[in-house]
Enzyme design. Structure first.
Site, PDB file in Angstrom:
ATOM      1  N   CYS A  84       0.868  -1.174   0.000  1.00 16.92           N
ATOM      2  CA  CYS A  84       0.000   0.000   0.000  1.00 16.92           C
ATOM      3  C   CYS A  84       0.906   1.224   0.000  1.00 16.92           C
ATOM      4  O   CYS A  84       1.532   1.543   1.009  1.00 16.92           O
ATOM      5  CB  CYS A  84      -0.934   0.011   1.209  1.00 16.92           C
ATOM      6  N   HIS A 127      -2.587  -5.028 -10.596  1.00 16.54           N
ATOM      7  CA  HIS A 127      -3.371  -3.910 -11.117  1.00 16.54           C
ATOM      8  C   HIS A 127      -3.753  -4.148 -12.565  1.00 16.54           C
ATOM      9  O   HIS A 127      -2.947  -4.635 -13.367  1.00 16.54           O
ATOM     10  CB  HIS A 127      -2.568  -2.606 -11.036  1.00 16.54           C
ATOM     11  N   GLU A 165     -10.348  -0.419  -5.539  1.00 17.73           N
ATOM     12  CA  GLU A 165      -9.339  -1.201  -4.829  1.00 17.73           C
ATOM     13  C   GLU A 165      -9.928  -2.529  -4.366  1.00 17.73           C
ATOM     14  O   GLU A 165     -11.010  -2.556  -3.768  1.00 17.73           O
ATOM     15  CB  GLU A 165      -8.824  -0.396  -3.630  1.00 17.73           C
ATOM     16  N   CYS A 216      -5.017   5.804  -4.420  1.00 23.31           N
ATOM     17  CA  CYS A 216      -4.344   4.500  -4.349  1.00 23.31           C
ATOM     18  C   CYS A 216      -2.925   4.717  -4.856  1.00 23.31           C
ATOM     19  O   CYS A 216      -2.720   4.984  -6.047  1.00 23.31           O
ATOM     20  CB  CYS A 216      -5.070   3.461  -5.193  1.00 23.31           C
ATOM     21  N   GLY A 266      -1.736   2.140  -7.222  1.00 28.91           N
ATOM     22  CA  GLY A 266      -2.530   2.326  -8.436  1.00 28.91           C
ATOM     23  C   GLY A 266      -2.000   3.459  -9.293  1.00 28.91           C
ATOM     24  O   GLY A 266      -1.995   3.369 -10.531  1.00 28.91           O
TER      25      GLY A 266
END
Length: 279
Positions: free
Chosen positions: A78, A166, A215, A224, A227
Site C-alpha cells: 500500500c 493492477h 481497490e 491508491c 494504483g
C-alpha cells in the site's frame, strides 16, 4: 497502545503501534469492524486499510508494516500507507530517511517536505506470472473487454504489479467508463487469481493523468498509491505518457517517476495525521 488515524491523499488508515507488543493480533472480523464506516473507532468515514506497525523482521529495515484491507484480509503493498508509516517513524526518530518493510519489499523512504514523503517502490513486475495472471500473455495490453464484443466500452488495459496486481484501463471520460460498476466485475475476473485493483486513467497530457481506482477488498477510494504507480507504468508502456507524471486522484495529487536508469518507481505525495491517542 498508540493509535492513530492518518491519510495519504485521502486514502484513510487506522494505525496501531504494536512495536512493543509482538503478540498483538486482530481477527479478520475485528479488522472489518474497526474499518467499517460509522465504527466507534474510525467514525463516519471508516478506513480503507488497517495498518499494524511492528518491529522490523530484517536488519536492513527500520519498521515492519502489516497491511489489512477493509474486508480484513492481509495484503502485501500500500503506497499511501507506506508514506504515512515512514513519516511517523521519521518524526519520532528525528531523521529524514528510513526503510519500511512490507511482505513484498524493503522500501526506501525520504522526507522531502514537512508533510511530503517520497517512496522508492522498486521496479514494477511486468511478467504475466509475476502479476499474476491465470495464463501466459503479454501485459502491455491484456485481453479484457467491457461491453459488446465488437464495440467494447473499455478494452486493452495494461497489467502491472507494484507488489499487488493492477489492471489499468485508459478512458475518455469517467461517466462512460462507470468505475463503480466496472471495478467489481474486473476485480474478480478469472484472469486474476489473486483478484485485481482496477484503475481508470484519463490521460490529459504526456505529464498528467486523472485517475480513479477500484481497490480490491475496499471499493472506490480517494487515492491508491500503488494504483498511481501502475497507471504511469501502463501508460508509458502504451506510449501515452512520459516517465514523470502528475497523477491527480480524488483525494489529492501524487507525483510518479518511473526512473529509466534503474527501473525503479518513485512516488511522492502528502501525508496527514488526523488523530493521535491511546486505545
Amino acid at each position: 497502545m498508540k493509535f492513530l488515524i492518518m491519510n495519504g491523499a485521502g486514502n484513510r488508515f487506522a494505525v496501531f503501534d504494536a512495536r512493543e507488543q509482538s503478540d498483538f493480533t486482530l481477527s479478520d472480523a475485528q479488522t472489518a469492524a474497526i474499518c467499517a464506516p460509522g465504527s466507534d473507532i474510525m467514525g463516519p468515514k471508516g478506513a480503507d486499510q488497517l495498518i499494524i506497525m511492528r518491529a522490523p523482521k530484517s536488519g536492513d529495515a527500520d519498521i515492519f508494516m502489516e497491511i489489512r484491507n477493509q474486508k480484513g484480509f492481509e495484503v502485501d503493498a500500500c503506497g499511501n500507507a507506506t508514506r504515512c508509516i515512514a513519516w511517523l517513524f521519521m518524526r519520532d526518530a528525528e531523521t529524514d530517511n528510513c526503510v519500511v518493510q512490507t511482505n513484498d519489499a524493503l522500501l526506501q523512504c525520504k522526507l522531502v517536505d514537512t508533510y511530503q514523503v517520497a517512496v522508492d517502490m522498486g521496479p514494477p513486475k511486468l511478467e504475466w506470472d509475476q502479476i499474476p495472471l491465470e495464463e501466459p500473455m503479454h501485459t502491455h495490453h491484456i485481453d479484457v473487454k467491457v461491453g459488446p464484443i465488437d464495440e467494447p466500452v473499455l478494452h486493452n488495459p495494461g497489467a502491472v504489479s507494484m507488489g499487488n496486481p493492477h489492471c489499468v484501463f485508459f478512458v475518455e471520460d469517467f461517466t462512460t467508463a462507470k468505475p463503480e460498476k466496472v471495478g467489481p466485475m474486473i476485480e474478480f475476473h478469472p484472469l486474476f487469481p489473486q483478484q485485481a485493483n482496477v484503475g481508470f486513467a484519463k490521460v490529459e497530457s504526456k505529464e498528467k493523468i486523472r485517475l480513479k481506482v477500484w481497490e480490491r477488498g475496499v471499493g472506490m477510494t480517494l487515492a491508491c498509491g500503488t494504483g498511481a504507480c501502475a497507471a504511469v507504468v501502463a501508460a508509458h508502456r502504451q506510449k501515452r505518457t512520459g516517465r514523470k507524471v502528475e497523477v491527480v486522484v480524488d483525494g489529492g495529487t501524487l507525483y510518479i517517476d518511473w526512473q529509466e536508469n534503474d527501473n525503479h518507481v518513485i512516488m511522492t505525495g502528502p501525508v496527514a495525521l488526523e488523530k493521535e491517542g491511546v486505545i
